[in-house]
Design a protein around this motif. Structure first.
Motif, short mmCIF file in Angstrom:
data_model
loop_
_atom_site.label_atom_id
_atom_site.label_comp_id
_atom_site.label_asym_id
_atom_site.label_seq_id
_atom_site.Cartn_x
_atom_site.Cartn_y
_atom_site.Cartn_z
N LEU A 266 0.84 -1.20 0.00
CA LEU A 266 0.00 0.00 0.00
C LEU A 266 0.87 1.25 0.00
O LEU A 266 0.64 2.19 -0.76
CB LEU A 266 -0.93 -0.01 1.22
N GLY A 267 1.90 1.19 0.85
CA GLY A 267 2.77 2.36 0.94
C GLY A 267 3.32 2.71 -0.44
O GLY A 267 3.20 3.86 -0.88
N ARG A 268 3.82 1.70 -1.14
CA ARG A 268 4.39 1.97 -2.46
C ARG A 268 3.31 2.52 -3.39
O ARG A 268 3.53 3.48 -4.11
CB ARG A 268 5.00 0.70 -3.04
N LEU A 269 2.10 1.95 -3.31
CA LEU A 269 1.02 2.44 -4.17
C LEU A 269 0.80 3.92 -3.95
O LEU A 269 0.75 4.71 -4.88
CB LEU A 269 -0.28 1.68 -3.86
N LEU A 270 0.70 4.29 -2.66
CA LEU A 270 0.47 5.71 -2.34
C LEU A 270 1.58 6.54 -2.97
O LEU A 270 1.34 7.63 -3.48
CB LEU A 270 0.42 5.91 -0.83
N GLY A 271 2.79 6.00 -2.95
CA GLY A 271 3.90 6.70 -3.59
C GLY A 271 3.83 6.63 -5.10
O GLY A 271 4.74 7.05 -5.79
N GLY A 272 2.74 6.05 -5.62
CA GLY A 272 2.58 5.98 -7.07
C GLY A 272 3.47 4.93 -7.71
O GLY A 272 3.62 4.89 -8.93
#
Ligand SMILES: Nc1ncnc2c1ncn2[C@@H]1O[C@H](COP(=O)(O)OP(=O)(O)OP(=O)(O)O)[C@@H](O)[C@H]1O
Ligand SMILES: Nc1ncnc2c1ncn2[C@@H]1O[C@H](COP(=O)(O)OP(=O)(O)OP(=O)(O)O)[C@@H](O)[C@H]1O
Ligand SMILES: [Mg+2]
Ligand SMILES: [Mg+2]
Lengths: 299, 319, 534, 525
Positions: free
Chosen positions: B75-81
């Motif tokens: 999720l963290g990476r997703l938020l970072g796009g």
């Protein structure tokens, strides 16, 4: 304010004024009579069902029996629809294949309608929160193209007849959930449900007696049509090699094997293809006939 | 205005929720997959790689860490796009999707154009006509709807490409290579849309206002064009929205049959190969498309039907 | 001078084979400039079909035959679609039944009104908007420019009806066919629309006025033709037909029409108005309007009901009658105020506690059909209610059901029928039977007869009166029709925009109305000349 | 010099013309274009155009100098010393030298490369040492004769060290990231669509004896991925590609359309069905042999592959250098009766309702897992045929479709009865991969029959230890016989490359793996 004095005359089938007498749904809106097309469709389905129940009756030959010597024989007296590259009788395979297609078609639809009810009905009857949650969840599923969703399920549960069925069912569920919810909301707000409440009928009784059945009613037509779609999806999955196990004579699988031979041995692919189309057309036609009848019954 | 803002905000919130849900769904789905992620990662290739290689992979993709932890980092990476790297292709997902988006978009949009064209023409010209005409049209459409698209594609291919050699067999150069795939996609959906349009037109033609309009002495074309069509558009738009998803799904099959590059193929490979990052990337993409399309559809509703515009209350003017 | 339209021996049939039905049989009529012919008859008598035939739009699949059918002297029977198009809107304008759905909801009012101008190329495009404004002004639409730019749903019923008439008049037809032009309107608005038609007639337009209500046409008609089952049973000068009806059916119609000026011959109960049975105190119900504002559908309404008493609530559309009914039924929770039943809390109770007591208060709907589960037979409909009333399954229940049917004048043969197989009157009777099933003490009737033909209406009112007498029922009787209300009520509550503007004994309110609005209403009620003379 | 790669096939007549481009269609795509990582044949075929090898192995099994002018193998076959050709430059301009060779071999061995095949080709590699700029010495822990052949494969092709260092994480993406010394420069790779090559004008270091010693004749080369068999052959007949790897099903039609089809058999392990000798009924050798006899391989291969593929008798292909045991031909012909007898002996004499054999209540059922997405070449049809034949013999064959995830579990745990495989390699050493007791699937090997026999191990290790062809052959033929006679394998057909090329494509030759070489291809005007 009073509503118009009489029920407006039933919807005529065509606006142009024509002295030529044409079938017009009478003001009362009686069931439209069965069209010849519908009869034909019924016949096709009857055969298909027969093929599912007692394939042996229509095609005694073993659909998986290989006979390399007789490979790729064109349609003829001995092999009505010819044989495939293993010399298996295409006719026998088409007949025995009906089982898979219809099983997937009916099974998946039944499952998805059920699931749709389980999600949609509570959503419609519960409060705003519950509804919101359910519908967001449905949104998530709706956001994925049905095929992608089906593939995803297959990826988890693996290929095979049952799993393909499950995948298609899951893929079709959100649509039905939406439908059910919408219909259930309409019914819930309808005068007759309010009337029942006013009578003092307990809530559960109202749901079971009025909401549920009247939600189901309008589902019949979309459900029938969905069967057709499911059959095609099933074929698509096995076309992609994710359907029933070999050597199961599933139509889609036969298509995908036969397509390499279209220029040399067209019959391997053409007949299963025709079978799919025929069955789906039949189902759709009947679905529409049903639609006409129902629409005729409730003015 | 504030009402508009509120609506927009609500929509945005919903969108975020859906995207998050979609991502989670994908993540869970492919972690529920039975078997060992490393070998899915190795793409079921005939070799299974030496123990050293397997260990390396496990480490690099953090497959040894607990699921929840993996989910959070994901999720963290997703938020970072950051959509991550493909397991199978060892490349950034964004890159893969980026380079394959073109052909698919091209295909889908062309098909969509054809669909609209076909549906409008066929519906408007046949709606409310003599039974023979309508029967012929809807019969043909029924056939088209009931024929599996991939099968249709194979047939078109054999006929127009192998035998008549009118169109290239495969690939994605030039418009010629687009014709057959687009048609394959367009025929079933177009037929469906045209049926819906026709039904809409005909039910509109039965409405009292249609009778009124005719009682003013207007001709059949004006009746359809000025009155009925707009009414028919409402259900058509609804279907149209659904149709976009259908098109995306359809590309999987059509791209396979016509050996076209594109997201459809990527999706198939990724899903069958359990290439989690790519799958999630695609899921997010289609979810985004879905959300955009829905917004557009809702906008169209307002455009078509003034009754839906909440513009002020019903004016109860004492006449 | 020769009539613009001459029609002799018109026959219209639908369907074929066994399903063949004759909608119109041997109708003859003639229309000349400046005169008004009224076509009166109950539902299904063939009025609309006749009207539509005059513009060649009978209906698809209709077999139309006429011995003689001249439009401006030309043989219309030979007309093709092209000729008809030239006639429609140009020679004959048609105002369709039910203005609410007769305008295209997706187009601006101006576009609708202007359409005939374009269709017949009466004016160059550029001048159309101007003309449309004039037309709207002529039919008495205020601020026409603004209205032209609005959509039908943004107009009130009256305005819509005017716009519709304007569009029918746009291309300056010599004949205007108005099919139930006021059926959907409130009395006050109805009066205005009738005046408008009167002006047109005065300007020399030939008018075919169609209605199911003799009183409505009485104002305008020079000649009246009474239709029944597709035939004209009686026709002649208005005075004669209304004053000295020859055909029995005409008499029935006249007799059935309730009279706003006839005092109710009811013996009022001992203690009218005291809330021994039901008390409503300062009821308020607000609804959110689309633009987010609040709208008081019911604003501070109070009243009381004694056992056996009938309270009539009158008011125009949207005045809050139904909402009030819902509040009384405990189907809606009031935003303020409360409803007491037998002096005990009612509206304040949670549904769970209210349910047991519900059998005491029952509702009769305006649209009975909608209040029945479409899948249910009459038997199941009644069974459901009887179950609530605690009647055991099986024989007992069936007997009781038959009893109820008998009570409302239906027979055992109706048990297995489905509601949409019944006539409007029968449906309403079933609805009443269901209401009675639980042995209520209060019947809330929301527009119970509005959907019915006058003759049927009379029967139902008759029935209600009888039940009231036999069972000592109290009634909350809601209607927009003052005549009906006066006929049944002991006390009357007049509502306007959610407020109770007048509340008192029926006789007093009708004889000496205090509130100007009440007076306005009473004045607007169409009356039959014969009686007003009497 | 020897005939070199100017091998038959490919119509070599006439004088070559420069210019023009060629479109070549292959069936399967690849997820990674880095030959150091990907095990796929197609990767090798594609990247052969970009990456040269130290030595060239022609289709006769003879080695020729390439990037290495010459080489010496220590008597114990543990150290290989290569003298490299000077003046060779990579596409990125950097020079090719001993350091480059070392860099490549180390890159392959490095676990972070996640090599799925190349690493195994390096065998007991211990390291490479730069003796001088143009001399490199490669050492192994134990004797490793197959290395020279391995070095000849594209999998150990030499890439620019610069690219290895700088583009480490993009090598799979191919395109401009693939930087070698090869005859073509790779300009573009669109997954699922095509790879684009331009001529490397500087190219002057073709394998010794190659017909074209200079830069390629073609200006450019496009390799297209057309997985649909019908599409691929259709593309060829409708002249939308100039050459294509053909499916057998198409050969007939394509020939009819005037396309020339050359068939070249792959060396290595033929497409065979291995029988797991450690599980269930198959523990009994009689049952295994019964399976071998029950299937009418001849008929099936003939009808399914229209005689384009040769029925195989040994697990090794006839074209595998220094190994083929021709004696196995007709060793085990189809014989239903014999099969029946064997099964009866083995105690599977009773039959159940469906006609399958049973022994103390258990049905004789064999499981043959497969990955649907990897099925090609009508192999599912072949399987169906085998299924049908076994059914006749009273043996139930169940095909369980497994996915990549479960694949390893099943594979490594030996939880299967039958397993099919084939492996292209121009060296009998491949047989060790399939039969050395140590090379179990769990250990990343291919010994799916789970045979373990000291004698067998002995032959296989000996074969890898000696450089003398005769001695090697002696060892490997023994192994082949053992494999067949102990019923561990049912050889099915010899895989072959069927390559169709339209009129006017000349000079197409094949290397030892029967893979097409494009450097010498030219087009008639
Ligand atoms: N399109 C149609 N198809 C079949 N029957 C029709 C059609 N239109 C009207 N009818 C029948 O013709 C008869 C007369 O209908 P019509 O609408 O003229 O009645 P009406 O007098 O206008 O009633 P109302 O006062 O309710 O409008 C009715 O029995 C109706 O069912
Ligand atoms: N559910 C609702 N939501 C919003 N507004 C409502 C709702 N129900 C009624 N209203 C509004 O409340 C007002 C009163 O409605 P109500 O139905 O009580 O009027 P009525 O007197 O029954 O009119 P009619 O004679 O047409 O039945 C109307 O302006 C209506 O628009
Ligand atoms: Mg009417
Ligand atoms: Mg009301």
């Amino acid at each position: 304010m009073t509503s118009s004095v009489a029920p407006a005359p039933g919807a005529p089938s065509e606006p142009a004024p024509g002295p030529a007498a044409r079938t017009v749904r009478s003001a009362g809106g009686r069931a439209a009579r069965l069209r010849p097309g519908a009869l034909l469709a019924a016949l096709v389905l009857a055969v298909a069902v027969l093929a599912c129940a007692w394939p042996g009756l229509l095609a005694p030959a073993d659909p998986t029996a290989a006979d390399p010597v007789a490979a790729l024989t064109p349609p003829g007296a001995e092999h009505w629809l010819g044989t495939d590259q293993l010399g298996r009788d295409v006719y026998a395979r088409v007949v025995h294949g009906a089982r898979y297609s219809l099983l997937i078609g009916l099974g998946a639809t039944a499952l998805s309608v059920l699931a749709g009810l389980l999600v949609g009905l509570p959503a419609a009857l519960s409060g705003r929160i519950g509804d919101q949650v359910a519908m967001r969840a449905v949104d998530v599923l709706l956001a994925l193209p049905e095929l992608l969703l089906a593939l995803l399920v297959i990826a988890v549960v693996g290929p095979g007849t049952g799993n393909a069925l499950l995948a298609i069912a899951i893929a079709a569920t959100p649509g039905f959930a939406r439908l059910v919810r919408g219909q259930a909301m309409v019914v819930r707000g309808s005068e007759y449900v309010r009337a029942a409440t006013a009578l003092g009928v307990p809530r559960t009784a109202v749901v079971l007696r009025h909401v549920l059945p009247n939600t189901l009613g309008p589902l019949t037509v979309p459900a029938t049509l969905a069967v057709g779609t499911a059959v095609v999806s099933g074929a698509a999955l096995s076309f992609l090699g994710l359907g029933p196990k070999a050597p199961a004579p599933e139509w889609g699988a036969m298509l995908s094997q036969g397509r390499d031979f279209l220029s040399t041995a067209w019959w391997i692919a053409v007949f299963p293809g025709a079978a799919i189309t025929a069955v789906v057309v039949a189902i759709t036609v009947l679905g529409r006939q049903l639609h006409r009848c129902l629409e005729g019954r409730t003015p | 205005m504030s009402r508009f803002a509120r609506a927009a905000l609500h929509r945005l919130g919903g969108a975020v929720l859906v995207l998050w849900g979609a991502a989670t769904l994908g993540f869970l789905a492919l972690h529920l997959v039975p078997g060992d992620p490393v070998s899915t990662l190795l793409g079921g290739s005939v070799t299974t790689g030496s123990a050293a290689v397997r260990a390396e992979i496990t480490r690099e993709f953090g497959l040894d860490r607990p699921l929840f932890e993996q989910y959070l980092t994901f999720l963290g990476r997703l938020l970072g796009g950051d959509l991550g790297r493909s397991y199978q292709q060892q490349q950034p997902v964004s890159l893969i999707i980026g380079e394959q988006l073109g052909p698919t978009a091209e295909l889908a949009l062309t098909a969509f154009g054809l669909i609209l064209l076909f549906a409008l023409v066929s519906a408007v010209t046949t709606a409310g006509r003599r039974r023979a005409v309508r029967g012929a049209a809807s019969g043909a459409e029924l056939l088209a709807i009931s024929t599996p698209p991939f099968w249709l594609g194979v047939l078109l291919l054999t006929l127009f490409s192998f035998h008549l050699r009118l169109f290239p067999v495969a690939g994605a150069e030039g418009w010629e290579s687009l014709v057959l795939p687009a048609v394959t996609l367009a025929v079933p959906f177009g037929s469906l849309l045209s049926q819906v349009l026709r039904e809409g037109l005909e039910s509109a033609l039965h409405e009292p206002f249609a009778l009124t309009a005719r009682s003013r002495g207007i001709g059949p074309l004006a009746l359809r064009g000025r009155h009925a069509l707009r009414h028919a558009l409402v259900p058509a738009v609804t279907l149209g929205g659904w149709l976009v998803g259908g098109l995306l799904g359809g590309t999987v099959l059509v791209e396979t049959v016509f050996a076209r590059p594109g997201l459809g193929r990527v999706a198939l490979d990724a899903v069958t190969g359990h290439d989690l990052p790519v799958v999630i990337g695609l899921i997010l993409l289609s979810a985004a498309v879905y959300l955009v399309v829905n917004t557009v559809v809702d906008g169209l509703y307002l455009l078509i039907d003034p009754r839906l515009r909440g513009a002020g209350p019903v004016r109860e003017v004492a006449a | 001078m020769s009539p613009i339209i001459e029609l002799e021996g018109l026959n219209v049939e639908f369907g074929h084979g066994r399903r063949r039905t004759t909608a119109v049989a041997g109708v003859s009529l003639a229309l000349s400039a400046g005169e008004c012919l009224a076509l009166v008859g109950e539902s299904g008598s063939g009025k609309s079909v006749t009207a539509r035939t005059l513009v060649g739009l009978t209906a698809p699949g209709a077999a139309v035959r006429a011995e003689r059918f001249l439009v401006e002297g030309r043989d219309a029977a030979a007309f093709g679609e092209r000729e008809w198009r030239r006639v429609r809107g140009r020679t004959v304008g048609l105002v369709l039944q039910d203005a609410l759905s007769a305008l295209d909801p997706l187009r601006r009012v101006g576009a609708e009104v202007g359409e005939p101008l374009l269709a017949h190329r009466v004016l160059p495009k550029a001048e159309v908007p101007g003309r449309v404004e004039e037309l709207l002004r002529d039919v008495g639409v205020p601020e026409p420019a603004g209205r032209a730019r609005q959509y039908p749903h943004q107009l009130s019923g009256g305005l819509r009806q005017r716009a519709l008439i304007a569009s029918a008049l746009a291309a300056g037809p010599r004949v205007l066919v108005a099919d139930e032009p006021t059926t959907a309107l409130d009395v006050t608005v109805q009066a205005q629309v009738l005046d408008l038609l009167g002006e047109l007639k005065a300007k020399g337009t030939a008018l075919l006025l169609i209605s199911h209500d003799l009183a409505v046409v009485a104002r305008l008609a020079d000649r009246i033709a009474v239709m029944k089952d597709g035939r004209i049973v009686e026709s002649g000068p208005a005075e004669r037909v209304l004053g000295a009806p020859e055909h029995p059916y005409t008499r029935v119609l006249l007799a059935a029409a309730p009279d706003p000026d006839r005092p109710a011959a009811e013996a009022a109960p001992a203690d009218p108005g005291t809330g021994r049975l039901l008390t409503a105190r300062g009821l308020v119900k607000r609804y959110r309007t689309p633009d987010g504002g609040l709208r008081e559908a019911v604003a501070d309404v109070s009243f009381g009901l004694a056992p056996g008493e009938t309270l009539g609530i009158v008011g125009e559309s949207g005045s809050g009658k139904s909402t009030t009914a819902q509040l009384v039924m405990g189907m809606l929770a009031p935003d303020a105020g409360e409803v007491l039943l037998d002096g005990r809390p009612w509206s304040a109770l949670p549904e769970r506690l209210r349910r047991p007591a519900r059998s005491a208060v029952q509702l009769v709907h305006q649209d009975p059909l909608a209040s029945f589960d479409p899948r249910f037979t009459v038997r199941r409909i009644l069974a459901e209610a009887l179950a609530v009333a605690g009647v055991a399954r099986g024989a007992a229940r069936r007997e009781r059901a038959v009893e109820l049917l008998a009570q409302v004048g239906l027979g055992e043969q109706h048990l297995e029928r489905r509601p949409h197989g019944l006539s409007g009157g029968q449906r309403q009777r079933v609805a009443i039977a269901r209401a009675l099933a639980t042995g209520p003490r209060l019947l809330v009737c929301d527009e119970p007869v509005s959907a019915l033909d006058v003759s049927v209406q009379a029967q139902v009112l008759e029935l209600l009166a009888r039940l009231r007498a036999e069972l000592g029922l109290a009634m909350l009787f809601i209607s927009h029709d003052l005549a009906v209300v006066r006929q049944v009520s002991d006390r009357v509550l007049v509502m306007k925009d959610g407020r109770a503007v007048e509340y008192g004994p029926a006789e007093r309110v009708f004889r000496a109305p205090e509130h100007p609005y009440t007076r306005q209403l009473l004045a607007a009620v169409p009356r039959l000349p014969a009686r007003s003379a009497a | 010099s020897s005939a070199g790669p100017a091998a038959p096939g490919g119509g070599t007549g006439g004088t070559p013309v420069r210019g023009g481009t060629l479109k070549y269609a292959v069936a399967v795509g690849t997820s990674c274009l880095d030959p150091h990582v990907s095990p796929g044949d197609v990767t090798a075929v594609i990247q052969r155009n970009v990456f040269d090898s130290l030595v060239y192995l022609d289709d006769k099994g003879a080695f020729h100098p390439w990037l290495a002018k010459s080489w010496q193998i220590s008597p114990d076959a543990r150290t290989y010393t290569f003298q490299l050709r000077e003046g060779v430059t990579f596409h990125d301009g950097t020079a090719f030298d001993a350091a480059a060779v070392k860099a490549n071999l180390d890159h392959v061995k490095d676990p972070r490369t996640k090599s799925l095949y190349a690493a195994s080709l390096l065998g007991p590699y211990t390291g490479a040492e730069v003796v001088d700029p143009l001399t490199v010495r490669v050492s192994f822990a134990e004797p490793y004769v197959p290395f020279l052949q391995a070095a000849a494969t594209p999998y150990l092709g030499i890439a620019s060290p610069k690219s290895l260092a700088e583009k480490a994480d993009q090598l799979c993406a191919g395109g401009a990231n693939s930087v070698g010394t090869g005859p073509f420069r790779e300009t573009e790779y669109v997954k699922n669509d095509h790879v684009e090559f331009k001529r490397n004008d500087a190219y002057a270091w073709a394998p010794e004896g190659a017909a074209n010693q200079g830069a390629p004749y073609l200006d450019g080369l496009t390799i297209r991925f057309l997985p649909e068999d019908s599409v691929r052959s259709g593309a060829l007949t409708s002249r939308q590609v100039d050459a294509a790897a053909l499916p057998v099903s198409a050969v007939r039609t394509v020939r009819a359309a005037g396309v020339e089809v050359t068939r070249t058999q792959n060396p290595g392990v033929v497409y065979s069905l291995f029988l797991n000798s450690t599980r269930g009924a198959l523990r009994d050798e009689r049952v295994r042999r019964a399976v071998q006899r029950a299937v009418d391989v001849d008929a099936l291969v003939k009808s399914i592959y229209f005689g384009e593929y040769e029925r195989a008798w040994s697990p090794l292909s006839p074209t595998t250098p220094a190994s083929y045991e021709a004696g196995l031909k007709d060793a085990l012909p189809h014989d239903a009766a014999a099969a029946g007898r064997l099964l009866d002996e083995a105690g599977w004499s009773a039959r159940d309702g469906d006609g399958y054999r049973v022994k103390d209540g258990k049905r004789l059922t064999l499981h043959w897992p497969y990955i649907a997405s990897l099925v090609r070449d009508q192999r599912d049809t072949l399987a169906a045929g085998i299924q049908a034949d076994l059914k006749k013999a009273g043996v139930e064959l169940v095909r369980d479709s497994i996915d990549n995830g479960t694949y390893f579990k099943v594979y490594a745990s030996g939880d299967y009865d039958l397993w099919d495989n084939s492996w292209v390699r121009a060296d009998p050493a491949i047989l060790a991969g399939f039969y050395l007791s140590a090379n179990t699937p769990a250990a990343g090997g291919q010994n799916v029959s789970l045979s373990s026999d000291p004698e067998l191990d002995g032959w296989l290790t000996a074969g890898a230890a000696t450089t003398d062809p005769a001695a090697r052959k002696a060892n490997y033929t023994k192994a082949e016989r053992w494999a067949v006679e102990h019923g561990t394998v049912l050889p099915l057909y010899v895989t072959a490359n069927l390559i169709g090329r339209s009129e006017g494509v000349r000079g197409l030759v094949f290397d030892a793996n029967a893979w097409p070489q494009f450097a010498g291809v030219w087009r008639t005007r």
